[in-house]
Write an enzyme that holds these catalytic residues in place. Structure first.
Site, PDB file in Angstrom:
ATOM      1  N   ARG A  49       0.802  -1.221   0.000  1.00  0.00           N
ATOM      2  CA  ARG A  49       0.000   0.000   0.000  1.00  0.00           C
ATOM      3  C   ARG A  49       0.838   1.277   0.000  1.00  0.00           C
ATOM      4  NH1 ARG A  49      -3.164  -3.915   1.524  1.00  0.00           N
ATOM      5  NH2 ARG A  49      -1.276  -4.594   2.554  1.00  0.00           N
ATOM      6  N   THR A  50       1.815   1.344   0.900  1.00  0.00           N
ATOM      7  CA  THR A  50       2.555   2.604   1.024  1.00  0.00           C
ATOM      8  C   THR A  50       3.249   2.929  -0.298  1.00  0.00           C
ATOM      9  OG1 THR A  50       2.860   2.148   3.348  1.00  0.00           O
ATOM     10  CG2 THR A  50       4.248   3.860   2.416  1.00  0.00           C
ATOM     11  N   LYS A  78      25.272  -5.382  -3.187  1.00  0.00           N
ATOM     12  CA  LYS A  78      26.736  -5.374  -3.327  1.00  0.00           C
ATOM     13  C   LYS A  78      27.384  -4.690  -2.131  1.00  0.00           C
ATOM     14  CE  LYS A  78      26.385  -4.765  -8.349  1.00  0.00           C
ATOM     15  NZ  LYS A  78      26.625  -3.783  -9.417  1.00  0.00           N
ATOM     16  N   ARG A 100      11.417   3.598   2.417  1.00  0.00           N
ATOM     17  CA  ARG A 100      11.128   2.695   3.533  1.00  0.00           C
ATOM     18  C   ARG A 100      12.359   1.842   3.759  1.00  0.00           C
ATOM     19  NH1 ARG A 100       5.930  -1.190   4.080  1.00  0.00           N
ATOM     20  NH2 ARG A 100       5.079   0.780   4.812  1.00  0.00           N
ATOM     21  N   HIS A 128       5.850   5.819  11.140  1.00  0.00           N
ATOM     22  CA  HIS A 128       5.185   5.686   9.839  1.00  0.00           C
ATOM     23  C   HIS A 128       4.191   6.849   9.709  1.00  0.00           C
ATOM     24  CE1 HIS A 128       3.731   3.994   6.258  1.00  0.00           C
ATOM     25  NE2 HIS A 128       3.450   2.765   6.628  1.00  0.00           N
TER      26      HIS A 128
HETATM   27  C1  NCD Z   1       2.152  -1.361   7.926  1.00  0.00           C
HETATM   28  C2  NCD Z   1       3.659  -1.173   7.919  1.00  0.00           C
HETATM   29  O1  NCD Z   1       4.333  -1.451   6.926  1.00  0.00           O
HETATM   30  O2  NCD Z   1       4.125  -0.714   8.934  1.00  0.00           O
HETATM   31  N1  NCD Z   1       1.574  -1.451   6.668  1.00  0.00           N
HETATM   32  C3  NCD Z   1       1.359  -0.341   5.906  1.00  0.00           C
HETATM   33  O3  NCD Z   1       2.211   0.487   5.692  1.00  0.00           O
HETATM   34  N2  NCD Z   1       0.129  -0.175   5.409  1.00  0.00           N
HETATM   35  C4  NCD Z   1       1.726  -2.403   8.909  1.00  0.00           C
HETATM   36  C5  NCD Z   1       2.236  -3.805   8.815  1.00  0.00           C
HETATM   37  O4  NCD Z   1       3.099  -4.134   8.008  1.00  0.00           O
HETATM   38  O5  NCD Z   1       1.748  -4.620   9.589  1.00  0.00           O
END
Ligand code: NCD
Length: 489
Positions: A49-50, A78, A100, A128
């Site tokens: 999703r992100t 590497k 991320r 987040h």
């Molecule tokens: C979450 C994350 O990556 O922290 N998901 C997200 O970004 N929608 C929660 C998770 O991975 O459980």
């Protein structure tokens, strides 16, 4: 504000503004056009999703998007330092990056080094912020308000970054927070302390959901973060103790208020199903709409940052070095049974908490001084401390670096400068507001730890806790430590 790294950088009015902007973009279906700006999407860690909603948001704003999903296929494999990878995007004239990473503080470390805006799409278990903004948007959209609600966070509150950021955001709202977690996966104490300190409210800590469910307006369910448990059998055992511990199903929801919204950042774990599939068909289920809101919230965030339209109200301290606070000198000369050593010239480091004397001796590298006599006295009786350690350094004053190091060990220490057998100066050490490169972060997942080989110099801000005790906060992973708790570099 150039970047969006942590929700703590945002004020209540900024959060409200971002929610309104995202809701209006959703309602009107009209998005500002950013004129072919280039957005990089660097996902070192798994994401659905992100990543996809950020990339789609960028496309909707008319941006060009490129990047990678997972380290496979990149030079990270590497052994490339994170900083080098990130610098390339700037070199290729990108205008913004969304990233991320599994290390805590990674986005902050990059944001410090590049001029383009950085959006944190999740840094390990830490933070987040874009998720939290879309969570708040979903609550506001459905309930019409955030203030006044009873909000339960359930599941993996120890490792779940979405729960961490949401808790910090709720500091700004007049809500009742319930933290419901299995043993071993509780919200870290320092985060609860922060919440209490800033909101002046105390969250309810619970082990069971059924007693709380009738009271709640919002239930924020999180997945047990399997990937954050230790590798190998120990981690497997720990995970099996907590997996499937909580399950939200239709039976449980019979006890809930009709307007209860069930949120989840997703993904849910199909092997443990913290939310049963049957719940999807109830009016409580808001998690798909929540994920959809991610698109609009990320459009709002990207448009603000690309136009440099997000102001900051947070002050970042700058360093002034350690401050010495002069203390009264009782009578200059001490005599009697507490006298351990008569110095003609030099320094006596007094009131070292008992047991730390040798650590101080080593940290100040006193062993290497060839023409100075150093005496370490351990477990001396003390009126104020019961027992203390004392170090006498003959013929030497301390360097600034040594004073810094002493200040990081304990606030109780006093430094006495001796001339002609008399104490001529006596000091307490006050920490400066910013401490760089001297102590190591105590969080093994912090990007600054030397074993991760990312070469990020540590940075701590000194803060006072509720009891007015001096504390150190890592600028990168945001964790709070007592001084004396951290190892010197
Ligand atoms: C979450 C994350 O990556 O922290 N998901 C997200 O970004 N929608 C929660 C998770 O991975 O459980």
């Amino acid at each position: 504000m150039k970047d969006l790294i942590t929700i703590r950088d945002l004020s209540r009015s900024q959060i409200d503004h971002m929610i309104e902007l995202a809701l209006s973009m959703k309602k009107d279906g009209v998005y500002p056009q950013m004129g072919s700006k280039k957005v990089a999407s660097l996902f070192f860690e798994n994401s659905t999703r992100t990543r996809l909603s950020s990339e789609t948001a960028a496309m909707n704003l008319g941006c060009l998007v490129n990047g990678f999903a997972g380290e496979e296929g990149t030079s990270v494999k590497k052994g490339e330092p994170l900083l080098d990878t990130a610098r390339m995007l700037e070199a290729y004239d990108y205008n913004l990056m969304v990233m991320r990473h599994s290390l805590e503080g990674a986005a902050r470390a990059i944001a410090e080094q590049v001029k383009i805006p950085v959006v944190n799409g999740g840094d390990g278990s830490n933070s987040h912020p874009t998720q939290t903004l879309l969570d708040l948007m979903t609550i506001k959209e459905y309930h019409g308000t955030i203030d006044g609600l009873k909000i339960g966070l359930i599941g993996d509150l120890r490792y779940g970054r979405t729960a961490h950021s949401l808790l910090h955001a709720l500091e700004h709202f007049n809500v009742e927070v319930y933290l419901i977690s299995p043993k071993g996966l509780d919200m870290p104490k320092w985060r609860i302390d922060d919440y209490e300190e800033r909101s002046k409210r105390t969250p309810k800590l619970l082990r069971q959901l059924d007693t709380a469910i009738p009271e709640l307006d919002v239930l924020y369910v999180t997945r047990i973060q399997r990937e954050r448990f230790a590798q190998g059998i120990d981690g497997e055992v720990e995970f099996s103790k907590v997996a499937g511990k909580f399950r939200v199903d239709c039976e449980l929801l019979k006890k809930a208020k009709t307007w209860l919204s069930v949120l989840h950042p997703l993904p849910r774990d199909k092997f443990n199903l913290e939310i049963a599939m049957e719940v999807d068909h109830t009016p409580h289920a808001r998690y798909i709409e929540q994920a959809r809101n991610g698109l609009f919230m990320r459009q709002a965030i990207l448009s603000l940052l690309l136009r440099n339209d997000l102001s900051t109200e947070r002050e970042i301290p700058i360093s002034h070095g350690p401050k010495l606070k002069a203390r009264a000198i009782p009578n200059g000369v001490k005599s009697g049974r507490r006298m351990i050593y008569r110095l003609s010239h030099g320094t006596v480091i007094d009131h070292i908490p008992a047991g730390l004397g040798m650590q101080v001796y080593q940290n100040l590298k006193l062993a290497g001084i060839s023409d100075a006599e150093v005496l370490v006295a351990l477990g001396i009786s003390s009126e104020s401390m019961g027992s203390k350690d004392v170090i006498a350094v003959h013929g030497q004053n301390l360097s600034v670096d040594q004073v810094y190091r002493l200040g990081l060990i304990s606030e109780k220490l006093t430094i006495n400068r001796i001339e002609n057998e008399r104490v001529v100066e006596k000091y307490h050490i006050e920490l400066p507001s910013l401490i760089e490169g001297i102590v190591q972060c105590g969080n093994v997942k912090c990007i600054t730890r030397p074993e991760h080989r990312e070469f990020i110099k540590t940075k701590f801000f000194s803060e006072k806790d509720r009891n007015n005790q001096p504390m150190l906060r890592c600028y990168y992973c945001e964790q709070l430590f007592e001084r004396g708790q951290l190892e010197l570099v």
